[in-house]
Design an enzyme around this catalytic site. Structure first.
Site, short mmCIF file in Angstrom:
data_model
loop_
_atom_site.label_atom_id
_atom_site.label_comp_id
_atom_site.label_asym_id
_atom_site.label_seq_id
_atom_site.Cartn_x
_atom_site.Cartn_y
_atom_site.Cartn_z
N GLN A 1 30.44 51.92 34.28
CA GLN A 1 30.89 53.08 35.05
C GLN A 1 32.10 53.69 34.34
O GLN A 1 33.16 53.05 34.27
CB GLN A 1 31.28 52.59 36.45
CG GLN A 1 31.79 53.63 37.39
CD GLN A 1 32.44 53.01 38.62
OE1 GLN A 1 32.88 51.85 38.58
NE2 GLN A 1 32.52 53.74 39.70
N GLU B 1 29.38 51.59 45.56
CA GLU B 1 30.34 50.57 45.14
C GLU B 1 31.00 49.91 46.35
O GLU B 1 31.16 48.69 46.41
CB GLU B 1 31.40 51.22 44.23
CG GLU B 1 32.36 50.23 43.61
CD GLU B 1 33.20 50.84 42.50
OE1 GLU B 1 33.23 52.08 42.37
OE2 GLU B 1 33.82 50.06 41.75
C1 LIG Z 1 38.38 44.62 39.03
C2 LIG Z 1 38.39 46.08 38.70
C3 LIG Z 1 37.30 46.64 38.07
C4 LIG Z 1 37.29 47.99 37.76
N1 LIG Z 1 36.18 48.51 37.10
C5 LIG Z 1 36.15 49.82 36.81
C6 LIG Z 1 35.01 50.38 36.12
O1 LIG Z 1 34.07 49.68 35.76
N2 LIG Z 1 35.00 51.70 35.87
C7 LIG Z 1 36.01 52.53 36.26
O2 LIG Z 1 35.92 53.73 36.02
N3 LIG Z 1 37.14 52.04 36.86
C8 LIG Z 1 37.22 50.70 37.15
N4 LIG Z 1 38.33 50.18 37.78
C9 LIG Z 1 39.48 51.05 38.04
C10 LIG Z 1 39.65 51.40 39.52
O3 LIG Z 1 38.66 52.32 39.94
C11 LIG Z 1 41.05 51.97 39.69
O4 LIG Z 1 41.97 50.94 39.34
C12 LIG Z 1 41.33 52.41 41.12
O5 LIG Z 1 40.56 53.53 41.45
C13 LIG Z 1 42.83 52.74 41.33
O6 LIG Z 1 43.26 53.64 40.37
P1 LIG Z 1 44.57 53.36 39.49
O7 LIG Z 1 44.46 51.98 38.93
O8 LIG Z 1 44.70 54.49 38.53
O9 LIG Z 1 45.76 53.35 40.51
P2 LIG Z 1 46.54 54.64 41.08
O10 LIG Z 1 45.55 55.64 41.52
O11 LIG Z 1 47.55 55.07 40.07
O12 LIG Z 1 47.24 54.05 42.34
C14 LIG Z 1 48.48 53.33 42.26
C15 LIG Z 1 48.94 52.98 43.68
O13 LIG Z 1 49.19 54.20 44.42
C16 LIG Z 1 48.44 54.23 45.63
N5 LIG Z 1 47.99 55.60 45.90
C17 LIG Z 1 47.43 56.47 45.03
N6 LIG Z 1 47.11 57.62 45.65
C18 LIG Z 1 47.47 57.47 46.96
C19 LIG Z 1 47.39 58.31 48.11
N7 LIG Z 1 46.87 59.54 48.04
N8 LIG Z 1 47.84 57.82 49.29
C20 LIG Z 1 48.37 56.57 49.38
N9 LIG Z 1 48.49 55.73 48.31
C21 LIG Z 1 48.04 56.18 47.11
C22 LIG Z 1 47.23 53.33 45.35
O14 LIG Z 1 46.69 52.82 46.55
C23 LIG Z 1 47.86 52.25 44.48
O15 LIG Z 1 48.47 51.27 45.29
C24 LIG Z 1 38.39 48.82 38.08
C25 LIG Z 1 39.50 48.25 38.71
C26 LIG Z 1 39.53 46.90 39.02
C27 LIG Z 1 40.73 46.31 39.68
#
Ligand SMILES: Cc1cc2nc3c(=O)[nH]c(=O)nc-3n(C[C@H](O)[C@H](O)[C@H](O)COP(=O)(O)OP(=O)(O)OC[C@H]3O[C@@H](n4cnc5c(N)ncnc54)[C@H](O)[C@@H]3O)c2cc1C
Length: 408
Positions: free
Chosen positions: A132, A250
């Site tokens: 993905q 998902e």
């Molecule tokens: C085990 C694992 C597997 C994964 N596999 C994939 C994959 O195969 N493909 C892929 O594309 N991605 C993958 N991901 C990524 C995952 O989709 C993202 O980590 C997730 O969507 C969060 O995005 P970020 O890490 O950029 O955090 P951010 O979006 O930067 O968030 C940081 C913090 O801010 C908070 N936050 C952000 N926006 C808001 C809001 N509007 N209101 C309140 N709080 C907020 C979040 O809750 C979080 O605590 C994976 C992640 C993990 C942990």
């Protein structure tokens, strides 16, 4: 909903159980030490090939695409029976889950007939692996902010950008990539989904080393990657709707995880000594056990209800977010409860404590990750607040502004 099997369902259950007995080992109280990734991969692939040959890889999908043409209830029966066997289906150990559950499910709902005929059968037999390609360094929760560009080049498209956290990208054959095709419109409107051939020139996959020493995630760099228009999933500019379908898939997959079953927790509470008596004698532990039972059972009922709705043609919605939110938090709380029973010994590894502690160790490591993947707790709470409870929406000042007019 009636929880007892009808005679036909009972027959199907017996058939599935016999098949599983022939193809997998019964699940032990605890999992043995982890196999190395290559051995796990080979085992998962050969089991999926056998499932695919029988139609069990996708019970509800049509026979002509490699499924069984069965019902959601049959699917549920298979999943229930499967939990009795030692099968790598959880927590990153299933190399095929992203393809089967997220990408395959998306192609079934949003792909063309040609795409389904080309991609679904090899996916179900474990012959092709998918990843993905959604998250980027500057976008995760705010997924509609993707910057990876897809531009027309004659009849084809050229895709350039960077993805990150791509689970299994290093062994994948194909990826489902969310791209920006029109930066001059508001962010949700200018997106388009494509299938990317991960082995073609211009795709560079760089594994990210984790503290466990393994590398399950990757950075993926796309440099003018040529993509046929026939690899586009959904309409140009319609990528957000396709992405929501993938995210719904998902979340319902994550909601089906239970991390720690209450029976496992009970068994540990009966054999673990805490303050000179079995931990089960402690009221605080009994209270947390009851909470584990309540949440696991409640989420199971919720997922039965969701499955029934899906069987009637509904699309995954906010109810999946609720189930995921509860089950992932409960997984973490159950692991903490189990480790609390051990006191200071809780800092030892399962290899030292005994194999019955292995599922606890697994839940301890993996449940926090699932509180992030596929939508963080906070994002799921926002969805529930707005779409279920009808609370005022979060302020989204960038919603109507053309993407190329937003500051970096
Ligand atoms: C085990 C694992 C597997 C994964 N596999 C994939 C994959 O195969 N493909 C892929 O594309 N991605 C993958 N991901 C990524 C995952 O989709 C993202 O980590 C997730 O969507 C969060 O995005 P970020 O890490 O950029 O955090 P951010 O979006 O930067 O968030 C940081 C913090 O801010 C908070 N936050 C952000 N926006 C808001 C809001 N509007 N209101 C309140 N709080 C907020 C979040 O809750 C979080 O605590 C994976 C992640 C993990 C942990």
């Amino acid at each position: 909903m009636d929880f007892d099997d009808s005679p036909e369902e009972g027959e199907f259950r017996a058939e599935v159980r016999a098949w599983l007995k022939q193809h997998a080992e019964p699940r032990k109280t605890g999992q043995p030490a982890r196999l190395d990734p290559q051995a796990r991969f080979e085992r998962a692939r050969s089991l999926l090939a056998a499932k695919g040959a029988k139609g069990y890889s996708a019970i509800t999908w049509p026979k002509e695409l490699g499924g069984l043409g069965g019902t959601e209830i049959q699917n549920l029966i298979f999943l229930q029976e499967q939990t009795q066997f030692d099968i790598d289906t959880l927590h990153g150990s299933d190399f095929f889950a992203v393809g089967l559950e997220l990408c395959g499910g998306t192609l079934m709902r949003c792909g063309t007939e040609e795409q389904r005929r080309r991609f679904i059968a090899p996916l179900l037999r474990g012959e092709e692996i998918w990843c993905q390609l959604f998250s980027e360094p500057a976008c995760g929760s705010d997924l509609a902010a993707v910057r990876t560009r897809a531009v027309r080049d004659g009849a084809d498209w050229l895709v350039t950008g960077q993805k990150v956290w791509t689970t299994g990208g290093h062994f994948s054959d194909y990826g489902l990539a969310l791209t920006r095709t029109d930066p001059a419109v508001p962010k949700h409107q200018g997106l388009t989904m494509f299938i990317i051939d991960m082995k073609q020139p211009g795709v560079e996959v760089r594994p990210i080393r984790q503290m466990s020493g393994e590398a399950e995630f990757n950075e993926v760099f796309l440099d003018n990657v040529r993509v046929l228009d026939s690899f586009r999933v959904g309409p140009v500019g319609g990528g957000w709707k396709v992405a929501l379908t993938t995210l719904g898939q998902e979340r319902s997959t994550a909601a089906a995880l239970s991390f720690v079953e209450w029976q496992q927790l009970l068994a540990l509470a009966q054999i673990t000594m805490m303050n000179g008596q079995p931990a089960i004698a402690d009221g605080r532990i009994r209270e947390r056990l009851a909470e584990c039972w309540l949440n696991n059972f409640g989420v199971r009922l919720l997922s039965y209800r969701n499955q029934t709705a899906l069987a009637r043609g509904a699309v995954p919605g906010p109810q999946e977010s609720m189930a995921k939110l509860i089950i992932t938090q409960q997984g973490q709380r159950s692991a903490i409860t189990a480790l609390d029973m051990l006191g200071t010994l809780g800092s030892l590894s399962a290899a030292m404590l005994g194999e019955q502690w292995s599922p606890i160790e697994d839940a301890w490591y993996w449940s926090p990750a699932f509180r992030i993947a596929g939508g963080t707790d906070e994002i799921l709470r926002n969805i529930l607040a707005e779409r279920v409870l009808g609370l005022p929406a979060e302020a989204r000042v960038d919603r109507k502004v053309p993407f190329n007019q937003l500051s970096a």
